[in-house]
Design a protein around this motif. Structure first.
Motif, PDB file in Angstrom:
ATOM      1  N   LEU A 295       0.825  -1.211   0.000  1.00 23.10           N
ATOM      2  CA  LEU A 295       0.000   0.000   0.000  1.00 23.10           C
ATOM      3  C   LEU A 295       0.860   1.263   0.000  1.00 23.10           C
ATOM      4  CD1 LEU A 295      -2.854  -1.066   2.432  1.00 23.10           C
ATOM      5  CD2 LEU A 295      -3.012  -0.713  -0.034  1.00 23.10           C
ATOM      6  N   ALA A 296       1.971   1.220   0.723  1.00 27.94           N
ATOM      7  CA  ALA A 296       2.886   2.365   0.715  1.00 27.94           C
ATOM      8  C   ALA A 296       3.489   2.557  -0.676  1.00 27.94           C
ATOM      9  CB  ALA A 296       3.985   2.165   1.751  1.00 27.94           C
ATOM     10  N   GLY A 297       3.856   1.457  -1.322  1.00 26.70           N
ATOM     11  CA  GLY A 297       4.396   1.531  -2.675  1.00 26.70           C
ATOM     12  C   GLY A 297       3.390   2.090  -3.670  1.00 26.70           C
ATOM     13  N   LEU A 298       2.140   1.647  -3.552  1.00 35.00           N
ATOM     14  CA  LEU A 298       1.087   2.177  -4.418  1.00 35.00           C
ATOM     15  C   LEU A 298       0.868   3.663  -4.167  1.00 35.00           C
ATOM     16  CD1 LEU A 298      -1.534  -0.731  -4.355  1.00 35.00           C
ATOM     17  CD2 LEU A 298      -0.084  -0.016  -6.272  1.00 35.00           C
TER      18      LEU A 298
ATOM     19  N   PHE B  34       6.219   6.974   2.565  1.00 32.90           N
ATOM     20  CA  PHE B  34       6.859   6.785   3.869  1.00 32.90           C
ATOM     21  C   PHE B  34       5.858   6.999   5.002  1.00 32.90           C
ATOM     22  CE2 PHE B  34       8.806   8.679   7.606  1.00 32.90           C
ATOM     23  CZ  PHE B  34       9.690   7.685   7.979  1.00 32.90           C
ATOM     24  N   VAL B  35       5.058   8.048   4.918  1.00 32.16           N
ATOM     25  CA  VAL B  35       4.064   8.338   5.962  1.00 32.16           C
ATOM     26  C   VAL B  35       3.047   7.203   6.055  1.00 32.16           C
ATOM     27  CG1 VAL B  35       2.167   9.896   6.612  1.00 32.16           C
ATOM     28  CG2 VAL B  35       4.361  10.839   5.850  1.00 32.16           C
ATOM     29  N   VAL B  36       2.547   6.762   4.917  1.00 33.28           N
ATOM     30  CA  VAL B  36       1.588   5.650   4.904  1.00 33.28           C
ATOM     31  C   VAL B  36       2.233   4.398   5.488  1.00 33.28           C
ATOM     32  CG1 VAL B  36       0.307   4.078   3.380  1.00 33.28           C
ATOM     33  CG2 VAL B  36       0.198   6.541   3.005  1.00 33.28           C
ATOM     34  N   SER B  37       3.460   4.120   5.069  1.00 29.65           N
ATOM     35  CA  SER B  37       4.176   2.942   5.561  1.00 29.65           C
ATOM     36  C   SER B  37       4.366   2.997   7.070  1.00 29.65           C
ATOM     37  CB  SER B  37       5.537   2.838   4.867  1.00 29.65           C
ATOM     38  OG  SER B  37       6.269   1.748   5.374  1.00 29.65           O
ATOM     39  N   PHE B  38       4.822   4.136   7.585  1.00 34.97           N
ATOM     40  CA  PHE B  38       5.061   4.261   9.028  1.00 34.97           C
ATOM     41  C   PHE B  38       3.778   4.039   9.826  1.00 34.97           C
ATOM     42  CE2 PHE B  38       5.139   6.722  12.963  1.00 34.97           C
ATOM     43  CZ  PHE B  38       6.202   6.100  13.609  1.00 34.97           C
TER      44      PHE B  38
ATOM     45  N   TRP C  98      -0.676  -1.172  12.662  1.00 37.58           N
ATOM     46  CA  TRP C  98      -1.347  -2.388  12.200  1.00 37.58           C
ATOM     47  C   TRP C  98      -0.393  -3.578  12.151  1.00 37.58           C
ATOM     48  CZ3 TRP C  98      -1.872  -4.860   7.040  1.00 37.58           C
ATOM     49  CH2 TRP C  98      -2.878  -5.835   7.039  1.00 37.58           C
ATOM     50  N   THR C  99       0.732  -3.434  11.471  1.00 42.28           N
ATOM     51  CA  THR C  99       1.642  -4.567  11.328  1.00 42.28           C
ATOM     52  C   THR C  99       2.225  -4.990  12.667  1.00 42.28           C
ATOM     53  OG1 THR C  99       2.229  -3.854   9.094  1.00 42.28           O
ATOM     54  CG2 THR C  99       3.696  -5.428  10.154  1.00 42.28           C
TER      55      THR C  99
ATOM     56  N   GLN D  30      10.172   6.485  17.368  1.00 39.81           N
ATOM     57  CA  GLN D  30      10.028   5.449  16.347  1.00 39.81           C
ATOM     58  C   GLN D  30      10.087   6.042  14.945  1.00 39.81           C
ATOM     59  OE1 GLN D  30       6.334   3.675  17.628  1.00 39.81           O
ATOM     60  NE2 GLN D  30       7.408   1.864  18.362  1.00 39.81           N
ATOM     61  N   LEU D  31       9.527   7.233  14.777  1.00 41.53           N
ATOM     62  CA  LEU D  31       9.540   7.886  13.466  1.00 41.53           C
ATOM     63  C   LEU D  31      10.975   8.146  13.010  1.00 41.53           C
ATOM     64  CD1 LEU D  31       7.838   9.121  11.177  1.00 41.53           C
ATOM     65  CD2 LEU D  31       7.864  11.266  12.447  1.00 41.53           C
TER      66      LEU D  31
END
Length: 163
Positions: free
Chosen positions: A25-28, A57-61, A67-68, A79-80
């Motif tokens: 999803l982050a890649g998309l 990056f924001v979506v991934s973080f 969630w993960t 953590q950021l």
């Protein structure tokens, strides 16, 4: 339909599956923002790529943290910074390994350069994803597995009787 829902619920209980979904999803997001900024708004492709990377990056973080790895109790700002450092390391390693694979390792393959580049990115992307997964799991988010017994077959949960 119930069967598909059960399979999906079972799969997303697994950390690696959630990691892959979040990364996908982050890649998309990165590609979508790049396309919108460059193709529709006419921004230069490099600026669009950087802004797309930051959006991804924001979506991934957010997905990785909440969630993960379900890391709700840790300080987000710390953590950021660690996640950004991990992502930067991943980007640098990806760039170095791409050069190594395209120019030195896969150079012996009798294929066009475009194919070597794509093949290299698949291999390198997998290696970098594995490394950043372990960094995220063990250092950034300090994942602690919580066993969910509801996903196990009921026969596994019966007490063992020794005779």
């Amino acid at each position: 339909m119930k069967c598909i829902t059960r399979v999906i619920n079972y799969l997303i209980q697994h950390l690696v599956v959630r990691y892959v979904i979040s990364g996908g999803l982050a890649g998309l997001t990165t590609i979508f923002v790049l396309y919108i900024l460059n193709s529709i708004f006419g921004l230069h492709y490099l600026l669009s790529a950087v802004l797309g990377y930051l959006a991804g990056f924001v979506v991934s973080f957010i997905l990785q943290k909440f969630w993960t790895f379900k890391s709700h109790e840790e300080k987000t700002d710390k953590q950021l910074v660690m996640y950004f450092a991990s992502s930067t390391l991943g980007l640098a390693l990806n760039t170095f390994l791409m050069y190594l694979f395209v120019e030195h390792i896969f150079v012996v393959l009798p294929v066009a350069m475009k194919f070597r580049v794509l093949l290299s990115q698949f291999v390198v992307g997998f290696l970098v994803a594995c490394l950043t997964f372990f960094i995220s799991r063990n250092i950034v988010f300090k994942y602690k597995r919580i066993c969910n017994y509801s996903s196990l077959p009921k026969t596994w949960l019966k007490p063992i009787q020794l005779s």
